[in-house]
Design a protein around this motif. Structure first.
Motif, PDB file in Angstrom:
ATOM      1  N   ARG A 143     -22.141  -5.473  36.920  1.00 51.25           N
ATOM      2  CA  ARG A 143     -21.628  -5.604  38.278  1.00 51.25           C
ATOM      3  C   ARG A 143     -20.127  -5.378  38.327  1.00 51.25           C
ATOM      4  O   ARG A 143     -19.585  -4.817  39.278  1.00 51.25           O
ATOM      5  N   ALA A 144     -19.413  -5.826  37.292  1.00 50.40           N
ATOM      6  CA  ALA A 144     -17.963  -5.654  37.263  1.00 50.40           C
ATOM      7  C   ALA A 144     -17.579  -4.229  36.895  1.00 50.40           C
ATOM      8  O   ALA A 144     -16.564  -3.711  37.355  1.00 50.40           O
ATOM      9  N   ILE A 145     -18.407  -3.571  36.078  1.00 49.75           N
ATOM     10  CA  ILE A 145     -18.092  -2.227  35.622  1.00 49.75           C
ATOM     11  C   ILE A 145     -18.557  -1.177  36.619  1.00 49.75           C
ATOM     12  O   ILE A 145     -17.892  -0.162  36.811  1.00 49.75           O
ATOM     13  N   ARG A 434     -29.540   4.688  35.623  1.00 51.75           N
ATOM     14  CA  ARG A 434     -29.050   4.204  34.341  1.00 51.75           C
ATOM     15  C   ARG A 434     -28.056   5.199  33.760  1.00 51.75           C
ATOM     16  O   ARG A 434     -28.165   6.406  33.987  1.00 51.75           O
ATOM     17  N   LEU A 435     -27.119   4.685  32.976  1.00 52.23           N
ATOM     18  CA  LEU A 435     -26.088   5.490  32.347  1.00 52.23           C
ATOM     19  C   LEU A 435     -26.261   5.437  30.836  1.00 52.23           C
ATOM     20  O   LEU A 435     -26.404   4.353  30.253  1.00 52.23           O
ATOM     21  N   PHE A 436     -26.239   6.619  30.189  1.00 51.24           N
ATOM     22  CA  PHE A 436     -26.370   6.731  28.737  1.00 51.24           C
ATOM     23  C   PHE A 436     -25.265   7.646  28.210  1.00 51.24           C
ATOM     24  O   PHE A 436     -24.725   8.473  28.946  1.00 51.24           O
ATOM     25  N   ASP A 437     -24.955   7.486  26.927  1.00 51.62           N
ATOM     26  CA  ASP A 437     -24.068   8.458  26.313  1.00 51.62           C
ATOM     27  C   ASP A 437     -24.898   9.571  25.679  1.00 51.62           C
ATOM     28  O   ASP A 437     -26.130   9.527  25.670  1.00 51.62           O
ATOM     29  N   MET A 438     -24.217  10.569  25.127  1.00 48.07           N
ATOM     30  CA  MET A 438     -24.909  11.752  24.621  1.00 48.07           C
ATOM     31  C   MET A 438     -25.722  11.480  23.356  1.00 48.07           C
ATOM     32  O   MET A 438     -26.583  12.272  22.981  1.00 48.07           O
ATOM     33  N   SER A 439     -25.451  10.375  22.703  1.00 46.41           N
ATOM     34  CA  SER A 439     -26.224  10.026  21.514  1.00 46.41           C
ATOM     35  C   SER A 439     -27.451   9.178  21.844  1.00 46.41           C
ATOM     36  O   SER A 439     -28.202   8.799  20.955  1.00 46.41           O
ATOM     37  N   GLY A 440     -27.653   8.883  23.128  1.00 48.80           N
ATOM     38  CA  GLY A 440     -28.837   8.135  23.549  1.00 48.80           C
ATOM     39  C   GLY A 440     -28.638   6.646  23.673  1.00 48.80           C
ATOM     40  O   GLY A 440     -29.608   5.910  23.875  1.00 48.80           O
ATOM     41  N   VAL A 441     -27.399   6.162  23.595  1.00 52.81           N
ATOM     42  CA  VAL A 441     -27.114   4.726  23.716  1.00 52.81           C
ATOM     43  C   VAL A 441     -26.975   4.372  25.194  1.00 52.81           C
ATOM     44  O   VAL A 441     -26.219   5.011  25.929  1.00 52.81           O
ATOM     45  N   ARG A 442     -27.702   3.339  25.620  1.00 44.63           N
ATOM     46  CA  ARG A 442     -27.626   2.906  27.017  1.00 44.63           C
ATOM     47  C   ARG A 442     -26.320   2.166  27.263  1.00 44.63           C
ATOM     48  O   ARG A 442     -25.971   1.233  26.537  1.00 44.63           O
ATOM     49  N   LEU A 443     -25.610   2.588  28.315  1.00 46.54           N
ATOM     50  CA  LEU A 443     -24.324   1.983  28.645  1.00 46.54           C
ATOM     51  C   LEU A 443     -24.419   0.965  29.768  1.00 46.54           C
ATOM     52  O   LEU A 443     -23.785  -0.083  29.710  1.00 46.54           O
ATOM     53  N   ALA A 444     -25.171   1.260  30.813  1.00 42.00           N
ATOM     54  CA  ALA A 444     -25.239   0.341  31.957  1.00 42.00           C
ATOM     55  C   ALA A 444     -26.370   0.759  32.879  1.00 42.00           C
ATOM     56  O   ALA A 444     -26.943   1.849  32.761  1.00 42.00           O
ATOM     57  N   ARG A 445     -26.679  -0.139  33.802  1.00 43.49           N
ATOM     58  CA  ARG A 445     -27.583   0.148  34.910  1.00 43.49           C
ATOM     59  C   ARG A 445     -26.855  -0.171  36.198  1.00 43.49           C
ATOM     60  O   ARG A 445     -26.251  -1.243  36.320  1.00 43.49           O
ATOM     61  N   LEU A 446     -26.887   0.748  37.153  1.00 43.65           N
ATOM     62  CA  LEU A 446     -26.199   0.497  38.406  1.00 43.65           C
ATOM     63  C   LEU A 446     -26.859  -0.652  39.143  1.00 43.65           C
ATOM     64  O   LEU A 446     -28.094  -0.747  39.179  1.00 43.65           O
ATOM     65  N   PRO A 447     -26.073  -1.555  39.738  1.00 44.58           N
ATOM     66  CA  PRO A 447     -26.649  -2.716  40.429  1.00 44.58           C
ATOM     67  C   PRO A 447     -27.594  -2.291  41.551  1.00 44.58           C
ATOM     68  O   PRO A 447     -27.331  -1.333  42.276  1.00 44.58           O
ATOM     69  N   ASN A 487     -16.091   1.931  36.076  1.00 44.68           N
ATOM     70  CA  ASN A 487     -14.946   1.686  35.199  1.00 44.68           C
ATOM     71  C   ASN A 487     -15.291   2.243  33.821  1.00 44.68           C
ATOM     72  O   ASN A 487     -15.812   1.542  32.950  1.00 44.68           O
ATOM     73  N   ILE A 488     -15.002   3.538  33.627  1.00 46.64           N
ATOM     74  CA  ILE A 488     -15.455   4.218  32.415  1.00 46.64           C
ATOM     75  C   ILE A 488     -14.817   3.634  31.156  1.00 46.64           C
ATOM     76  O   ILE A 488     -15.520   3.422  30.148  1.00 46.64           O
ATOM     77  N   PRO A 489     -13.503   3.342  31.114  1.00 47.77           N
ATOM     78  CA  PRO A 489     -12.952   2.734  29.886  1.00 47.77           C
ATOM     79  C   PRO A 489     -13.634   1.427  29.519  1.00 47.77           C
ATOM     80  O   PRO A 489     -13.950   1.173  28.350  1.00 47.77           O
ATOM     81  N   ALA A 490     -13.882   0.558  30.528  1.00 45.78           N
ATOM     82  CA  ALA A 490     -14.574  -0.704  30.246  1.00 45.78           C
ATOM     83  C   ALA A 490     -16.004  -0.459  29.810  1.00 45.78           C
ATOM     84  O   ALA A 490     -16.534  -1.157  28.951  1.00 45.78           O
ATOM     85  N   LEU A 491     -16.638   0.553  30.406  1.00 48.20           N
ATOM     86  CA  LEU A 491     -18.010   0.883  30.048  1.00 48.20           C
ATOM     87  C   LEU A 491     -18.106   1.312  28.590  1.00 48.20           C
ATOM     88  O   LEU A 491     -18.987   0.857  27.845  1.00 48.20           O
ATOM     89  N   LEU A 492     -17.207   2.162  28.174  1.00 48.10           N
ATOM     90  CA  LEU A 492     -17.219   2.623  26.793  1.00 48.10           C
ATOM     91  C   LEU A 492     -16.814   1.525  25.822  1.00 48.10           C
ATOM     92  O   LEU A 492     -17.286   1.473  24.681  1.00 48.10           O
ATOM     93  N   GLN A 493     -15.949   0.622  26.281  1.00 44.90           N
ATOM     94  CA  GLN A 493     -15.559  -0.500  25.418  1.00 44.90           C
ATOM     95  C   GLN A 493     -16.723  -1.450  25.207  1.00 44.90           C
ATOM     96  O   GLN A 493     -16.908  -1.993  24.114  1.00 44.90           O
ATOM     97  N   GLU A 494     -17.551  -1.643  26.251  1.00 51.56           N
ATOM     98  CA  GLU A 494     -18.736  -2.502  26.108  1.00 51.56           C
ATOM     99  C   GLU A 494     -19.703  -1.934  25.076  1.00 51.56           C
ATOM    100  O   GLU A 494     -20.379  -2.672  24.373  1.00 51.56           O
ATOM    101  N   LYS A 495     -19.762  -0.608  25.001  1.00 47.47           N
ATOM    102  CA  LYS A 495     -20.669   0.024  24.040  1.00 47.47           C
ATOM    103  C   LYS A 495     -20.266  -0.316  22.613  1.00 47.47           C
ATOM    104  O   LYS A 495     -21.091  -0.555  21.752  1.00 47.47           O
TER     105      LYS A 495
END
Length: 495
Positions: A143-145, A434-447, A487-495
């Protein structure tokens, strides 16, 4: 007469104790069943205004609840019995080790220790078995990201496609089954231009790379190129749309969907005639896109072909044949003369127009159901999504197998890749994004809840990496498009 040893006597006592416990459990079960049957007979004998079918269902449910509690009660008795047995065993071991009877305080200490160990074991087991249930209620950082910023409401039917202009001023475009395409102010959510030149569903919209010109594909078997002129209104303060946690899953009925009758699209400027109409298909034109440079356009149709046109003359340059079933999407490379087409025949094809004398084609086979879209990324990668609930990342230099596979729980519609950050946005039939990176890691789901997010199938997504307010847009069959701030930087940091 033989005399029993201490160990034999303790074993015999334990056996008798277990037997008595077993008998007690059987008696308890019998009495509980008799009492349940008596209560059921009493309920059935009472006068009730409930219909018999509902009443029988209630009685059956109550019976199930009672049986569950009965099972829990029996398990509790068994656990107590095991604790008693363990205490007796420890007491026996103490007699063997010490050679004499242990004091009452020592036995109590050992029993307390064993009970503590068993209790800890039970807690650990319970915690592990319920961790999945508990985690579903935890507040996540999504929700914050990923914040919903703006809703674009004005269409009278589902929205098939969404796109962002590549030139200034940057506007949002939507293509709808209501036979119109609308252009929006991203900041205010106000409709700026309405295109009504099609007589069928508008299935896709793409903006020219350097001019204020749009390309739309339609169910009327044509693709239109039309010019627009927009003047952005003054931005208004954005209301906070994030009052509800994104983990809530609340069903919304059709009557709660946005109603197009009261929107502001009716009073915005209207474009009725295209600059150019591309007419060579014998079926629905499901998608269209500009080749690099904007002098040619490619269309994909249900007639199983993709056509390449000269924009200035509207002439058909090439007809791309080879798919066995209807096409679902087409996409062009941002910097090279490459086209990828996807189809219901479970394949997608790469068409190479870099050499004017050679038009090669490569076939990618890796899905088991309709390929709903295939898009280019930076470098030599293509990402494909399918109704088989998978998304695959491919290397154009090696077509035999994907370099990454994303497995989901729902069919995947038109995907889009954030080129700079290599993030894939997956719109689903089940209303999730849903958001994933190119290696198949799930990053987030939109609220998504009863107050925000899509209420029906999400059809498409589009990134706008440089916009300061909204950098991801989604559209769905609930007749609205949504702008998100990721918030892409926070999203990638969570990964």
């Amino acid at each position: 007469m033989p005399i029993e040893s201490g160990s034999c006597a303790s074993a015999r006592q334990a056996k008798q104790k277990r037997k008595s416990h077993s008998l007690s459990i059987r008696r308890t079960n019998s009495s509980e069943q008799e009492r349940a049957g008596l209560q059921r007979d009493m309920l059935e004998g009472q006068d009730s205004k409930l219909p018999s079918a509902i009443r029988n269902t209630l009685l059956e449910l109550f019976g199930q609840i009672e049986r569950e509690f009965e099972n829990l009660y029996i398990e509790n008795l068994e656990l107590r019995r095991e604790i008693d047995t363990l205490n007796e065993r420890l007491a026996g071991e103490g007699q063997t080790i010490d050679g004499a009877e242990l004091s009452k305080g020592q036995l109590k200490a050992k029993a307390s220790h064993s009970t503590s160990q068993l209790s800890q074991k039970l807690k650990t087991t319970y915690k592990a078995s319920t961790s999945k249930i508990v985690s579903s209620f935890k507040t996540t950082t999504s929700r914050a990201i990923c914040q919903l910023v703006k809703e674009y409401v004005g269409h009278r039917d589902g929205i098939w496609d969404v796109s962002v202009a590549k030139t200034q001023p940057v506007v949002l475009g939507t293509a709808s089954a209501d036979h119109t395409a609308l252009l929006w102010s991203i900041e205010t959510g106000k409709c700026l231009v309405k295109y009504v030149g099609h007589v069928g569903s508008v299935n896709s919209i793409k903006f020219h790379p350097t001019e204020q010109v749009a390309l739309t594909a339609s169910g009327d078997q044509t693709a239109h190129i039309w010019r627009y002129i927009v003047q952005l209104p003054t931005p208004q303060p954005t209301a906070d749309c994030n009052q509800v946690s994104g983990e809530d899953e609340v069903e919304i009925s059709d009557k709660d969907e946005p109603d197009g009758d009261g929107d502001g699209s009716s009073d915005c400027p209207t474009v009725r005639v295209p600059l150019t109409s591309l007419k060579s298909h014998q079926g629905v034109v499901i998608a269209a896109d500009w080749l690099v440079g904007g002098k040619q356009a490619v269309t994909a149709s249900w007639d199983r072909t993709a056509n390449l046109y000269d924009v200035e003359t509207s002439e058909l340059v090439h007809s791309l044949t080879g798919h066995d079933q209807e096409l679902t999407h087409c996409c062009t490379h941002p910097t090279q003369r490459l086209v990828v087409t996807s189809s219901r025949d479970t394949t997608f094809r790469l068409w190479d127009f870099r050499d004017p004398s050679i038009h090669s084609v490569n076939v990618f086979q890796g899905h088991t159901d309709t390929v709903t879209s295939a898009v280019f990324t930076v470098g030599d990668n293509v990402v494909s999504g399918s109704d088989d609930r998978t998304v695959k990342v491919w290397d154009l230099k090696n077509m035999r197998s994907p370099i990454a596979t994303i497995r989901t729980d729902s069919a995947v519609n038109r995907i889009n890749v954030c080129v700079g950050q290599r993030i894939i946005a997956l719109p689903h039939d089940n209303r999730q994004v849903r958001l994933f990176d190119m290696s198949g890691v799930r990053l987030a789901r939109l609220p998504r809840s009863n107050r925000q997010g899509h209420r029906r199938m999400v059809c498409c997504s589009a990134w706008c990496e440089d916009h300061p307010i909204c950098n991801l847009f989604t559209c769905g069959f609930d007749r609205q498009a949504i702008g998100w701030n990721i918030n892409i930087p926070a999203l990638l940091q969570e990964k």
